[in-house]
Design an enzyme around this catalytic site. Structure first.
Site, PDB file in Angstrom:
ATOM      1  N   GLU A  95       0.816  -1.219   0.000  1.00  0.00           N
ATOM      2  CA  GLU A  95       0.000   0.000   0.000  1.00  0.00           C
ATOM      3  C   GLU A  95       0.849   1.269   0.000  1.00  0.00           C
ATOM      4  O   GLU A  95       0.374   2.325  -0.422  1.00  0.00           O
ATOM      5  CB  GLU A  95      -0.976  -0.031   1.193  1.00  0.00           C
ATOM      6  CG  GLU A  95      -2.050  -1.094   0.996  1.00  0.00           C
ATOM      7  CD  GLU A  95      -2.938  -1.329   2.205  1.00  0.00           C
ATOM      8  OE1 GLU A  95      -4.136  -1.583   2.018  1.00  0.00           O
ATOM      9  OE2 GLU A  95      -2.438  -1.279   3.364  1.00  0.00           O
ATOM     10  N   MET A 155      -9.335  -3.184   7.959  1.00  0.00           N
ATOM     11  CA  MET A 155      -8.821  -3.645   9.250  1.00  0.00           C
ATOM     12  C   MET A 155      -8.006  -2.593  10.010  1.00  0.00           C
ATOM     13  O   MET A 155      -7.400  -2.923  11.025  1.00  0.00           O
ATOM     14  CB  MET A 155      -7.971  -4.915   9.044  1.00  0.00           C
ATOM     15  CG  MET A 155      -8.754  -6.050   8.408  1.00  0.00           C
ATOM     16  SD  MET A 155      -7.788  -7.544   8.093  1.00  0.00           S
ATOM     17  CE  MET A 155      -7.457  -8.111   9.746  1.00  0.00           C
ATOM     18  N   ASP A 173     -11.714  -6.302  -3.295  1.00  0.00           N
ATOM     19  CA  ASP A 173     -12.555  -7.517  -3.264  1.00  0.00           C
ATOM     20  C   ASP A 173     -13.906  -7.101  -2.696  1.00  0.00           C
ATOM     21  O   ASP A 173     -14.061  -5.960  -2.271  1.00  0.00           O
ATOM     22  CB  ASP A 173     -11.907  -8.598  -2.372  1.00  0.00           C
ATOM     23  CG  ASP A 173     -11.704  -8.102  -0.949  1.00  0.00           C
ATOM     24  OD1 ASP A 173     -10.615  -7.592  -0.658  1.00  0.00           O
ATOM     25  OD2 ASP A 173     -12.657  -8.169  -0.152  1.00  0.00           O
TER      26      ASP A 173
HETATM   27  O1  OS5 Z   1      -4.581  -4.824   5.925  1.00  0.00           O
HETATM   28  C1  OS5 Z   1      -5.584  -5.775   5.777  1.00  0.00           C
HETATM   29  C2  OS5 Z   1      -6.910  -5.093   5.578  1.00  0.00           C
HETATM   30  N1  OS5 Z   1      -6.860  -4.686   4.186  1.00  0.00           N
HETATM   31  C3  OS5 Z   1      -8.121  -4.191   3.634  1.00  0.00           C
HETATM   32  C4  OS5 Z   1      -9.062  -5.260   3.126  1.00  0.00           C
HETATM   33  C5  OS5 Z   1      -9.900  -6.047   3.903  1.00  0.00           C
HETATM   34  N2  OS5 Z   1     -10.084  -6.121   5.241  1.00  0.00           N
HETATM   35  C6  OS5 Z   1     -10.992  -7.033   5.696  1.00  0.00           C
HETATM   36  N3  OS5 Z   1     -11.703  -7.840   4.891  1.00  0.00           N
HETATM   37  C7  OS5 Z   1     -11.559  -7.756   3.556  1.00  0.00           C
HETATM   38  N4  OS5 Z   1     -12.309  -8.543   2.760  1.00  0.00           N
HETATM   39  C8  OS5 Z   1     -10.636  -6.843   3.024  1.00  0.00           C
HETATM   40  N5  OS5 Z   1     -10.251  -6.530   1.764  1.00  0.00           N
HETATM   41  C9  OS5 Z   1      -9.295  -5.572   1.823  1.00  0.00           C
HETATM   42  C10 OS5 Z   1      -6.141  -5.689   3.482  1.00  0.00           C
HETATM   43  C11 OS5 Z   1      -5.417  -6.548   4.486  1.00  0.00           C
HETATM   44  C12 OS5 Z   1      -6.068  -7.901   4.543  1.00  0.00           C
HETATM   45  S1  OS5 Z   1      -5.182  -9.106   5.439  1.00  0.00           S
HETATM   46  C13 OS5 Z   1      -4.266  -9.826   4.128  1.00  0.00           C
HETATM   47  C14 OS5 Z   1      -3.149 -10.703   4.604  1.00  0.00           C
HETATM   48  C15 OS5 Z   1      -2.434 -11.289   3.432  1.00  0.00           C
HETATM   49  C16 OS5 Z   1      -1.122 -11.916   3.774  1.00  0.00           C
HETATM   50  N6  OS5 Z   1      -0.908 -12.752   4.751  1.00  0.00           N
HETATM   51  N7  OS5 Z   1       0.347 -13.135   4.732  1.00  0.00           N
HETATM   52  N8  OS5 Z   1       0.935 -12.529   3.736  1.00  0.00           N
HETATM   53  C17 OS5 Z   1       0.048 -11.749   3.107  1.00  0.00           C
HETATM   54  C18 OS5 Z   1       2.343 -12.729   3.392  1.00  0.00           C
HETATM   55  C19 OS5 Z   1       3.298 -11.823   4.132  1.00  0.00           C
HETATM   56  C20 OS5 Z   1       4.577 -12.264   4.392  1.00  0.00           C
HETATM   57  C21 OS5 Z   1       5.495 -11.441   5.054  1.00  0.00           C
HETATM   58  C22 OS5 Z   1       5.131 -10.150   5.425  1.00  0.00           C
HETATM   59  C23 OS5 Z   1       3.857  -9.716   5.163  1.00  0.00           C
HETATM   60  C24 OS5 Z   1       2.946 -10.547   4.512  1.00  0.00           C
END
Ligand code: OS5
Length: 230
Positions: free
Chosen positions: A12, A172, A196
């Site tokens: 982001e 979040m 999404d």
């Molecule tokens: O920051 C979180 C909230 N964001 C907005 C969002 C959201 N929130 C809630 N529900 C939804 N349907 C949403 N759509 C957009 C986006 C983000 C979501 S949490 C995503 C986690 C993805 C992830 N997990 N592990 N990794 C990526 C790999 C990683 C590895 C090392 C360092 C960082 C990440």
């Protein structure tokens, strides 16, 4: 003026860092903060990591240690309103915490005694954003954004949040950041591009559209910074 730009995930803020020229890095309280001059302002830029706790820490540090006088959040969100398609921009009018539940004591969902159900955003920055959207020829929606420590990927949960808070999008971090700003008296602006629609296909859509939607939001926020006056 010192302006903070934050996101939750590296993706982001990457498109912001790619466009501000040279910057310095500072490690503090578990984050990296990037500082630079841009459009006659001092910027402090960071991603917090995911969720309400990490985002509250980062916003607090930006205000208390780096002297941020305004804070802009740029990132992605799950869409609730049927009007919002993937890639569309929404700015929060106000934000709530959909996962706060002390209803057992008779309080409404999302309410914490001595707090407010909704954290506000800054009227001036929202009206500036409206002008910029017209100038850029992009559609900018506004509405309530609901925040919670959950990635929502279920129609049932999404519909409950929509009905309970009249929310148009969910994510979040926004409400915790807006709550920090509210308590420190710092004007706050929260912009999200839809990645999404928080339903059964949310994980796949999120993975596919995180980068492009984050770019849409970042591009707009940088225009905001250019047009903010001291
Ligand atoms: O920051 C979180 C909230 N964001 C907005 C969002 C959201 N929130 C809630 N529900 C939804 N349907 C949403 N759509 C957009 C986006 C983000 C979501 S949490 C995503 C986690 C993805 C992830 N997990 N592990 N990794 C990526 C790999 C990683 C590895 C090392 C360092 C960082 C990440």
């Amino acid at each position: 003026m010192t302006i903070a730009i934050m996101g939750a995930m590296r993706e982001e803020i990457e498109p912001i860092l790619e466009n501000v020229g040279e910057y310095q890095t500072h490690e503090y309280a578990g984050n990296v903060f990037y500082t630079c001059s841009y459009a006659e302002h001092n910027l402090v830029i960071a991603y917090s990591k995911i969720g309400k706790v990490f985002s509250a820490i980062t916003a607090t540090v930006m205000i208390e240690r780096f002297g941020a006088q305004k804070l802009l959040f740029s990132g992605v969100a799950g869409g609730i309103s049927d009007e919002l398609a993937i890639g569309d921009l929404i700015m929060a009018t106000q934000l709530c915490q959909h996962d706060v539940d002390i209803t057992a004591f008779g309080h409404p969902d999302g309410f914490i005694p001595e707090g407010t159900l909704m954290a506000p955003t800054d009227d001036e920055m929202r009206s500036l954003a409206g002008e910029i959207a017209i100038d850029m020829g992009v559609e900018l929606y506004e509405g309530i954004i609901a925040t919670g420590d959950q990635f929502v990927a279920s129609l049932e949960r999404k519909n409950w949040i929509a009905k309970t808070f009249n929310a148009d999008a969910l994510e979040m971090e926004g409400a915790s950041v807006a709550c920090v700003c509210q308590n420190f008296g710092i004007p706050c602006f929260v912009l999200r591009a839809i990645s999404d629609t928080a339903n059964g296909g949310a994980v796949e859509d999120f993975d596919a559209f995180l980068k492009t939607s984050a770019q849409v939001s970042a591009r707009f926020v940088l225009e905001m910074v250019k047009r903010i006056e001291d």
